[in-house]
Scaffold this active site. Structure first.
Site, PDB file in Angstrom:
ATOM      1  N   ARG A 130     -20.047  18.324   6.077  1.00  0.00           N
ATOM      2  CA  ARG A 130     -20.739  17.069   5.776  1.00  0.00           C
ATOM      3  C   ARG A 130     -20.873  16.167   7.004  1.00  0.00           C
ATOM      4  O   ARG A 130     -21.813  15.392   7.104  1.00  0.00           O
ATOM      5  CB  ARG A 130     -20.005  16.342   4.653  1.00  0.00           C
ATOM      6  N   TYR A 144     -33.958   4.727   4.221  1.00  0.00           N
ATOM      7  CA  TYR A 144     -33.927   3.266   4.285  1.00  0.00           C
ATOM      8  C   TYR A 144     -32.575   2.792   4.796  1.00  0.00           C
ATOM      9  O   TYR A 144     -31.561   3.436   4.576  1.00  0.00           O
ATOM     10  CB  TYR A 144     -34.223   2.606   2.927  1.00  0.00           C
ATOM     11  N   PRO A 145     -32.593   1.670   5.520  1.00  0.00           N
ATOM     12  CA  PRO A 145     -31.329   1.077   5.949  1.00  0.00           C
ATOM     13  C   PRO A 145     -30.832   0.092   4.907  1.00  0.00           C
ATOM     14  O   PRO A 145     -31.642  -0.465   4.146  1.00  0.00           O
ATOM     15  CB  PRO A 145     -31.715   0.364   7.244  1.00  0.00           C
ATOM     16  N   MET A 146     -29.536  -0.116   4.854  1.00  0.00           N
ATOM     17  CA  MET A 146     -29.000  -1.085   3.883  1.00  0.00           C
ATOM     18  C   MET A 146     -27.706  -1.743   4.372  1.00  0.00           C
ATOM     19  O   MET A 146     -27.023  -1.233   5.249  1.00  0.00           O
ATOM     20  CB  MET A 146     -28.774  -0.433   2.516  1.00  0.00           C
ATOM     21  N   ASP A 147     -27.437  -2.885   3.758  1.00  0.00           N
ATOM     22  CA  ASP A 147     -26.204  -3.632   3.983  1.00  0.00           C
ATOM     23  C   ASP A 147     -25.466  -3.785   2.663  1.00  0.00           C
ATOM     24  O   ASP A 147     -26.048  -3.613   1.596  1.00  0.00           O
ATOM     25  CB  ASP A 147     -26.539  -5.080   4.408  1.00  0.00           C
ATOM     26  N   LYS A 148     -24.221  -4.193   2.759  1.00  0.00           N
ATOM     27  CA  LYS A 148     -23.505  -4.701   1.581  1.00  0.00           C
ATOM     28  C   LYS A 148     -23.400  -6.214   1.785  1.00  0.00           C
ATOM     29  O   LYS A 148     -23.067  -6.679   2.894  1.00  0.00           O
ATOM     30  CB  LYS A 148     -22.118  -4.056   1.493  1.00  0.00           C
ATOM     31  N   HIS A 171     -20.340   4.527  -8.375  1.00  0.00           N
ATOM     32  CA  HIS A 171     -21.487   4.892  -7.516  1.00  0.00           C
ATOM     33  C   HIS A 171     -21.559   6.417  -7.337  1.00  0.00           C
ATOM     34  O   HIS A 171     -22.615   7.028  -7.516  1.00  0.00           O
ATOM     35  CB  HIS A 171     -21.333   4.194  -6.158  1.00  0.00           C
ATOM     36  N   GLN A 184     -27.868  13.635  -0.125  1.00  0.00           N
ATOM     37  CA  GLN A 184     -27.841  12.363   0.612  1.00  0.00           C
ATOM     38  C   GLN A 184     -27.011  12.494   1.863  1.00  0.00           C
ATOM     39  O   GLN A 184     -26.002  13.197   1.881  1.00  0.00           O
ATOM     40  CB  GLN A 184     -27.332  11.248  -0.308  1.00  0.00           C
ATOM     41  N   SER A 222     -24.633  -1.514  -6.101  1.00  0.00           N
ATOM     42  CA  SER A 222     -25.999  -1.779  -5.608  1.00  0.00           C
ATOM     43  C   SER A 222     -26.564  -3.066  -6.208  1.00  0.00           C
ATOM     44  O   SER A 222     -27.182  -3.869  -5.512  1.00  0.00           O
ATOM     45  CB  SER A 222     -26.936  -0.617  -5.951  1.00  0.00           C
TER      46      SER A 222
HETATM   47  O1  76R Z   1     -18.943  10.845  -0.004  1.00  0.00           O
HETATM   48  C1  76R Z   1     -19.048  11.166  -1.229  1.00  0.00           C
HETATM   49  O2  76R Z   1     -19.876  11.943  -1.698  1.00  0.00           O
HETATM   50  C2  76R Z   1     -18.111  10.494  -2.129  1.00  0.00           C
HETATM   51  C3  76R Z   1     -18.755   9.480  -2.944  1.00  0.00           C
HETATM   52  C4  76R Z   1     -19.712   8.582  -2.186  1.00  0.00           C
HETATM   53  C5  76R Z   1     -19.425   7.627  -1.199  1.00  0.00           C
HETATM   54  C6  76R Z   1     -18.100   7.237  -0.589  1.00  0.00           C
HETATM   55  C7  76R Z   1     -21.125   8.585  -2.413  1.00  0.00           C
HETATM   56  C8  76R Z   1     -21.779   9.423  -3.285  1.00  0.00           C
HETATM   57  N1  76R Z   1     -21.686   7.615  -1.626  1.00  0.00           N
HETATM   58  C9  76R Z   1     -20.688   7.014  -0.869  1.00  0.00           C
HETATM   59  C10 76R Z   1     -20.845   6.013   0.076  1.00  0.00           C
HETATM   60 MN1  76R Z   1     -23.618   6.997  -1.679  1.00  0.00          MN
HETATM   61  N2  76R Z   1     -25.541   6.453  -1.691  1.00  0.00           N
HETATM   62  C11 76R Z   1     -26.031   5.268  -1.195  1.00  0.00           C
HETATM   63  C12 76R Z   1     -27.386   5.124  -1.621  1.00  0.00           C
HETATM   64  O3  76R Z   1     -30.058   2.750  -3.106  1.00  0.00           O
HETATM   65  C13 76R Z   1     -28.882   2.419  -3.329  1.00  0.00           C
HETATM   66  O4  76R Z   1     -28.580   1.688  -4.312  1.00  0.00           O
HETATM   67  C14 76R Z   1     -27.788   2.847  -2.421  1.00  0.00           C
HETATM   68  C15 76R Z   1     -28.226   3.900  -1.395  1.00  0.00           C
HETATM   69  C16 76R Z   1     -27.716   6.255  -2.335  1.00  0.00           C
HETATM   70  C17 76R Z   1     -29.045   6.573  -2.981  1.00  0.00           C
HETATM   71  C18 76R Z   1     -26.544   7.086  -2.375  1.00  0.00           C
HETATM   72  C19 76R Z   1     -26.470   8.314  -3.002  1.00  0.00           C
HETATM   73  N3  76R Z   1     -23.187   5.496  -0.392  1.00  0.00           N
HETATM   74  C20 76R Z   1     -22.004   5.306   0.265  1.00  0.00           C
HETATM   75  C21 76R Z   1     -22.151   4.189   1.184  1.00  0.00           C
HETATM   76  C22 76R Z   1     -21.071   3.641   2.104  1.00  0.00           C
HETATM   77  C23 76R Z   1     -20.353   2.588   1.310  1.00  0.00           C
HETATM   78  C24 76R Z   1     -19.199   1.915   1.972  1.00  0.00           C
HETATM   79  O5  76R Z   1     -18.511   2.543   2.785  1.00  0.00           O
HETATM   80  O6  76R Z   1     -18.979   0.732   1.632  1.00  0.00           O
HETATM   81  C25 76R Z   1     -23.432   3.715   1.029  1.00  0.00           C
HETATM   82  C26 76R Z   1     -24.082   2.570   1.766  1.00  0.00           C
HETATM   83  C27 76R Z   1     -24.075   4.533   0.049  1.00  0.00           C
HETATM   84  C28 76R Z   1     -25.345   4.344  -0.408  1.00  0.00           C
HETATM   85  N4  76R Z   1     -24.012   8.566  -2.944  1.00  0.00           N
HETATM   86  C29 76R Z   1     -23.136   9.502  -3.421  1.00  0.00           C
HETATM   87  C30 76R Z   1     -25.293   8.995  -3.259  1.00  0.00           C
HETATM   88  C31 76R Z   1     -25.193  10.240  -3.959  1.00  0.00           C
HETATM   89  C32 76R Z   1     -26.398  11.052  -4.447  1.00  0.00           C
HETATM   90  C33 76R Z   1     -23.861  10.548  -4.068  1.00  0.00           C
HETATM   91  C34 76R Z   1     -23.225  11.768  -4.729  1.00  0.00           C
HETATM   92  C35 76R Z   1     -22.977  12.774  -3.646  1.00  0.00           C
HETATM   93  C36 76R Z   1     -22.373  14.028  -4.149  1.00  0.00           C
HETATM   94  O7  76R Z   1     -21.275  13.972  -4.691  1.00  0.00           O
HETATM   95  O8  76R Z   1     -23.041  15.065  -3.969  1.00  0.00           O
END
Ligand code: 76R
Length: 248
Positions: A130, A144-148, A171, A184, A222
């Site tokens: 990964r 797309y870029p994003m913030d929290k 999430h 992703q 989100s």
């Molecule tokens: O890493 C992992 O798979 C474990 C769970 C996970 C984390 C830690 C995860 C799963 N994400 C993580 C972190 Mn995500 N993700 C996004 C977006 O549009 C939006 O509303 C948000 C944009 C999508 C579409 C998405 C998809 N993720 C993050 C982080 C960092 C957060 C932090 O550190 O504070 C962001 C910004 C973010 C945003 N996420 C998943 C997905 C998908 C599809 C999964 C499942 C992955 C899988 O298990 O195969």
């Protein structure tokens, strides 16, 4: 102070967006155009050699709409290699007919919200796959870029780690519902670019991007904390279709 999330960091990532200057490109003779295409294909073949040796990966997509025509997404072990690649693109003849429209600099990031494993994660083959991913050749991409958010009561960074963990669990659960449909890649860009993360999604069915992102909008992480930049969506530009795309 709340506890900072720990991250694992993998390959550095450049998203490079360009628009074709078709008007200028058409002024060239067809021989000149062909030379420019052939020269650019040599850049691709260097990238392919790197990908074949497992030292990086890249993806080339046609972007729909007026924000860009082409996206080059390139992953490399160092930022310096990305700088070299950007310069190499800029030195090609074809790039004189491409207008840079947007770029994003980040590094593949995994956070520790859901996985607390024993041992050195950098030696774990699942983690390595990964952090150093071979980008899929999916038909569609969405970036797309994003913030929290950090506003008043809605400040992600002031939340205790347990609260963030709970929300990230929800999430991840939504995300896993799209397993096999959307892949992703989250890249971290704190200190590197204008937002905190880049989100790159790959799918065979473009509608799955809308479904996934829409579903996530209703999820607290989100709904309450997500702040989004511009969205780019596009179709794969396979290398054998590159000269056809540039044919005028
Ligand atoms: O890493 C992992 O798979 C474990 C769970 C996970 C984390 C830690 C995860 C799963 N994400 C993580 C972190 Mn995500 N993700 C996004 C977006 O549009 C939006 O509303 C948000 C944009 C999508 C579409 C998405 C998809 N993720 C993050 C982080 C960092 C957060 C932090 O550190 O504070 C962001 C910004 C973010 C945003 N996420 C998943 C997905 C998908 C599809 C999964 C499942 C992955 C899988 O298990 O195969």
């Amino acid at each position: 102070m709340s506890e900072a999330a720990k991250t694992l960091d993998g390959w550095y990532c450049l998203h490079d967006f360009r628009s074709m200057d078709w008007h200028a490109f058409k002024q060239l003779s067809s021989d000149e155009r062909q030379l420019a295409i052939t020269e650019f294909q040599q850049v691709f073949s260097k990238w392919n050699q790197v990908a074949d040796s497992g030292e990086g990966s890249h993806a080339i997509y046609n972007i729909l709409g007026q924000k860009a025509d082409i996206m080059f997404m390139v992953l490399r072990p160092t930022m310096d290699e990305l700088l070299h690649i950007e310069t190499e693109i800029n030195k090609t003849t074809l790039s004189q007919y491409m207008i840079p429209t947007y770029s994003y600099v980040s590094v593949v990031e995994l956070s520790n919200y859901l996985s607390e494993e024993d041992g050195d994660p950098y030696q774990n083959p699942h983690v390595r796959a990964r952090l150093y991913p071979a980008l899929p050749k999916s038909q569609y991409v969405c970036f797309y870029p994003m913030d929290k958010k950090r506003e008043g009561e809605d400040n992600w960074y002031m939340l205790p780690s347990a609260a963030r963990k709970e929300m990230m669990y929800s999430h991840g659960k939504i995300g896993r519902g799209y397993a096999g449909k959307v892949k992703q890649i989250i890249t971290g860009s704190v200190g590197f670019d204008d937002y905190e993360w880049g989100v790159t999604l790959f799918a065979e069915d473009v509608l799955q991007f809308k479904k996934l992102i829409y579903e996530m909008r209703f999820d607290e992480v989100s709904a309450r904390y997500g702040v989004f930049g511009s969205f780019f969506v596009g179709t794969i530009l396979k290398e054998d279709a590159f000269s056809k795309y540039l044919y005028v």
